[in-house]
Design a protein around this motif. Structure first.
Motif, short mmCIF file in Angstrom:
data_model
loop_
_atom_site.label_atom_id
_atom_site.label_comp_id
_atom_site.label_asym_id
_atom_site.label_seq_id
_atom_site.Cartn_x
_atom_site.Cartn_y
_atom_site.Cartn_z
N ARG A 37 87.22 9.26 -28.04
CA ARG A 37 87.07 8.54 -29.35
C ARG A 37 87.91 9.05 -30.16
O ARG A 37 88.48 8.27 -31.05
CB ARG A 37 85.74 8.50 -29.70
N HIS A 38 88.15 10.23 -30.55
CA HIS A 38 88.81 10.84 -31.74
C HIS A 38 90.32 11.46 -31.41
O HIS A 38 91.05 11.68 -32.55
CB HIS A 38 87.96 11.96 -32.26
N LEU A 39 90.36 11.76 -30.09
CA LEU A 39 91.59 12.61 -29.75
C LEU A 39 92.48 12.15 -28.76
O LEU A 39 93.42 12.81 -28.10
CB LEU A 39 91.18 13.94 -29.27
N ALA A 40 92.36 10.83 -28.51
CA ALA A 40 93.16 9.74 -27.60
C ALA A 40 94.70 10.11 -27.75
O ALA A 40 95.61 10.13 -26.93
CB ALA A 40 92.73 8.45 -27.48
N ASP A 41 95.15 10.14 -29.02
CA ASP A 41 96.54 10.20 -29.35
C ASP A 41 97.31 11.50 -29.02
O ASP A 41 98.49 11.62 -28.84
CB ASP A 41 96.45 10.09 -30.92
N TYR A 42 96.31 12.75 -28.52
CA TYR A 42 96.93 13.95 -28.30
C TYR A 42 96.79 14.09 -26.94
O TYR A 42 96.70 15.32 -26.48
CB TYR A 42 96.12 14.80 -29.04
N GLU A 43 96.53 13.17 -25.94
CA GLU A 43 96.42 13.40 -24.69
C GLU A 43 97.57 14.28 -24.02
O GLU A 43 98.59 13.91 -24.54
CB GLU A 43 96.13 12.19 -23.74
N PRO A 44 97.22 14.92 -23.01
CA PRO A 44 96.05 15.24 -22.20
C PRO A 44 95.03 16.08 -22.93
O PRO A 44 95.45 16.97 -23.74
CB PRO A 44 96.27 15.74 -20.96
N ILE A 45 93.59 15.60 -22.77
CA ILE A 45 92.70 16.58 -23.39
C ILE A 45 92.27 17.38 -22.42
O ILE A 45 91.82 16.91 -21.41
CB ILE A 45 91.29 15.45 -24.05
N PHE A 46 91.92 18.55 -22.74
CA PHE A 46 91.32 19.63 -21.76
C PHE A 46 90.02 19.89 -22.24
O PHE A 46 89.57 20.59 -23.60
CB PHE A 46 92.23 20.83 -21.70
N CYS A 70 90.68 16.30 -12.82
CA CYS A 70 91.02 15.11 -13.61
C CYS A 70 89.79 14.36 -13.75
O CYS A 70 89.31 13.65 -12.89
CB CYS A 70 92.00 14.32 -13.24
N LEU A 71 89.17 14.14 -14.97
CA LEU A 71 87.69 13.32 -15.10
C LEU A 71 88.01 11.98 -15.48
O LEU A 71 87.22 11.38 -15.07
CB LEU A 71 87.00 14.10 -16.47
N GLN A 72 89.16 11.90 -16.10
CA GLN A 72 89.70 10.41 -16.52
C GLN A 72 91.09 10.01 -16.56
O GLN A 72 91.58 11.08 -17.07
CB GLN A 72 88.71 9.64 -17.52
N PRO A 78 91.94 7.61 -22.08
CA PRO A 78 93.27 8.93 -21.82
C PRO A 78 92.83 9.87 -20.83
O PRO A 78 91.68 10.02 -20.52
CB PRO A 78 92.80 9.48 -23.48
N VAL A 79 93.99 10.75 -20.39
CA VAL A 79 93.88 11.51 -19.61
C VAL A 79 92.68 12.83 -20.25
O VAL A 79 93.22 13.19 -21.12
CB VAL A 79 95.19 12.01 -19.36
N VAL A 80 91.95 13.14 -19.46
CA VAL A 80 90.97 14.34 -19.68
C VAL A 80 91.01 15.07 -18.36
O VAL A 80 90.42 14.58 -17.35
CB VAL A 80 89.65 13.72 -20.04
N TYR A 81 91.25 16.39 -18.38
CA TYR A 81 91.00 17.39 -17.73
C TYR A 81 89.92 18.21 -17.99
O TYR A 81 89.55 18.59 -19.11
CB TYR A 81 92.31 18.13 -17.59
N LEU A 82 89.21 18.86 -16.89
CA LEU A 82 88.28 19.95 -16.85
C LEU A 82 88.69 20.92 -16.59
O LEU A 82 89.28 21.31 -15.24
CB LEU A 82 86.81 19.55 -16.29
#
Length: 438
Positions: A17-26, A91-93, A96-100
Motif C-alpha cells: 500500500r505505501h511502498l510499491a514505488d520502491y519495489e522490490p520490497i524485502f 517471493c511472496l507476491q 508489487p514484488v515482495v520478497y521474504l
C-alpha cells in the motif's frame, strides 16, 4: 493481539500500500518472528520514513522490531548485502514484488536451492514424518536386493538420534570377529568436516561391511551413525548440525558436509553404484538437506492416518516456497524427485491411501482455478502422490538383515517389497542412467 502468522500479512499489505514505488520490497523476519521492511534505496529517496516506520511498528504489536526499525533503507542496514544479495529469498507476491528473508535457527534447507539438480551417482533418501513406518527396514531390504543384482551399495544412516539402518545391516555381536561396525561414523564426519579434517582416510574408516550370503555378486558397505571408536557422541551430536565457513567465506552446513561424503564415495578406486540415505523422522535439518539439496530421489513414507497426512500437509505448504518448485512442473522441478510410499499397507486400503495422498498433495501441486490437461490426475501412477506400496507382512516384524543365516527369505521380501523394488529402481537407477534397469 497480533499473532506470529498475522505479522507477515500485515507487513506485506503495508508495503504494497505505501511502498510499491520502491519495489522490490524485502520483508525481514528475525529469529523471534519480528518483521521489518527493507528497501534497496538510499535514505534520502524514502519520503516519510519515520512516520511509516512508526505506523507499521504499531500495527505489528509484539512483532514490531521498534518504531525506528520497522521500515529501513539501505543506509540503515549494517550488512545490506545479506538482505538484498542473498539467494535465500522467497517471493511472496509479484505485483508489487515482495520478497521474504526468513531468519531461522534450523530447517533452513527446505527452501534453499539444491546443490545440484542431478547427483553424480544414483541417490535415494528415505524420509518420514513419523517413526515406526518401516523406513529403515525397507531401505535395508532394498540394499540386499540391489546387492543381489550385482550393485555396489553405500548405505548411510543419517538418523543420528535413533540409528536404525546400521543395526539392521551390521552385526554388532561381542568380539572383534563378529562386530562388523567400522571405527567411526557419520557423526565423526560431520564434526571433522567443520575443521577441514573430513578426508579419504576418515571415510575409509567409516565403512562397515555387510555379511552377505555366498554367491551374492554385489556388496553393501554401511556408514553408521557412530562406530566402535566413536567417543563423546552426545558432545559431537550437539555440534553436528552447526554450519561452518570454508576458506572462501561460504557457509557449509549439513548438505555440504553430506555432499563431501558422497563425493569421497565416488573418488574411491572402486566407486559405489548407488547410495541410500536413511534420514531422521520429522521436519529436521537432516531430512531437509537430504530431500531438497542433494539431488536425491526422496521416498516419503506415509501410513494412512490423520496424523501423517496433517503433518505432510504442513510440510508441503512450506515447500511451495522452494525455488526448486516451479510452475508447470518442468523436468528439473523438485516434485519429480519425490515419491509417496504407502508404508506397511494392506491391499484393501490402497484405494483410500491413494485418495488421501492425492488430497494432501494439493498443498504442493500448482493451484489452478479450473481443471486443465496439465492438472495432475489422481489415477496417474507416475505422479508423486501415487503411493508405492510396501505391504505389511507379519514375518518382517523384528527382522534383521545383518546375518545371512537369519535374514528373511526372498519370498517374504518379495511379498512386502516387490512393487517398491521395481518402481524405486526405475526412478533412481534407470532414470539416472537413462537406460532401462531390467
Amino acid at each position: 493481539m497480533i499473532r506470529f502468522h498475522h505479522a507477515l500479512d500485515i507487513a506485506r499489505e503495508f508495503g504494497s500500500r505505501h511502498l510499491a514505488d520502491y519495489e522490490p520490497i524485502f520483508i525481514v523476519r528475525d529469529l523471534v518472528g519480528r518483521v521489518s521492511l527493507a528497501l534497496n534505496i538510499p535514505e534520502e529517496r524514502l519520503d516519510s520514513k519515520s512516520t511509516l516506520s512508526m505506523e507499521l511498528n504499531e500495527s505489528l504489536g509484539a512483532y514490531g522490531p521498534g518504531p525506528w526499525e520497522s521500515v529501513q533503507s539501505r543506509d540503515d542496514l549494517l550488512l545490506p548485502e545479506e538482505i538484498f544479495e542473498t539467494q535465500e529469498t522467497i517471493c511472496l507476491q509479484e505485483n508489487p514484488v515482495v520478497y521474504l528473508v526468513d531468519r531461522l535457527i534450523n530447517n533452513q534447507d527446505w527452501l534453499r536451492p539444491p546443490l545440484m539438480e542431478k547427483p553424480l551417482m544414483p541417490l535415494a533418501a528415505a524420509f518420514s514424518l513419523k517413526g515406526g513406518v518401516g523406513r529403515s527396514t525397507t531401505f535395508a531390504a532394498w540394499a540386499h536386493h540391489l546387492a543381489g543384482q550385482g550393485y555396489k551399495v553405500l548405505a548411510v544412516d543419517l538418523d543420528l538420534e535413533a540409528p536404525g539402518l546400521q543395526s539392521l545391516l551390521l552385526r554388532q555381536d561381542a568380539g572383534p570377529r563378529h562386530d562388523r561396525r567400522p571405527d567411526f561414523g557419520i557423526v565423526d564426519w560431520l564434526v571433522e568436516s567443520r575443521v577441514s579434517q573430513a578426508d579419504g582416510m576418515l571415510f575409509e574408516d567409516m565403512l562397515g561391511s555387510v555379511e552377505l550370503a555366498p554367491g551374492v555378486p554385489g556388496e553393501i558397505r554401511v556408514v553408521p551413525a557412530f562406530g566402535r571408536e566413536t567417543r563423546d557422541y552426545v558432545a559431537k551430536l550437539g555440534r553436528a548440525y552447526l554450519p561452518a565457513v570454508d576458506e572462501k567465506g561460504r557457509e557449509c552446513g549439513l548438505a555440504e558436509a553430506i555432499m563431501g561424503l558422497l563425493n569421497m564415495a565416488l573418488q574411491r578406486a572402486e566407486p559405489f553404484d548407488i547410495a541410500l540415505l536413511d534420514t531422521r523422522a520429522g521436519m529436521h535439518d537432516i531430512g531437509a538437506a537430504a530431500v531438497t539439496r542433494l539431488g536425491a530421489h526422496a521416498f516419503f513414507f506415509a501410513r494412512n492416518d490423520i496424523q501423517t497426512w496433517t503433518a505432510y500437509e504442513h510440510l508441503f505448504e512450506h515447500l511451495r516456497w522452494s525455488p526448486a518448485v516451479k510452475w508447470g512442473m518442468p523436468n528439473e522441478d523438485l516434485r519429480w524427485r519425490l515419491s509417496t510410499v504407502g508404508a506397511m499397507a494392506d491391499f484393501s486400503e490402497l484405494e483410500e491411501l491413494r485418495s488421501r495422498s492425492y488430497v494432501t498433495w494439493q498443498s504442493l501441486y500448482d493451484e489452478e482455478t479450473e481443471a486443465s490437461p496439465d492438472t495432475p490426475d489422481e489415477m496417474d501412477e507416475n505422479m508423486p502422490h501415487w503411493p508405492v506400496p510396501v505391504y505389511e507382512v507379519p514375518e518382517l516384524r523384528g527382522a534383521s538383515f545383518n546375518d545371512p543365516d537369519g535374514a528373511p527369505p526372498p519370498e517374504i521380501l518379495q511379498r512386502a517389497f516387490h512393487d517398491f523394488f521395481s518402481i524405486a529402481g526405475q526412478r533412481v537407477i534407470s532414470d539416472h542412467s537413462g537406460e532401462a534397469l531390467w
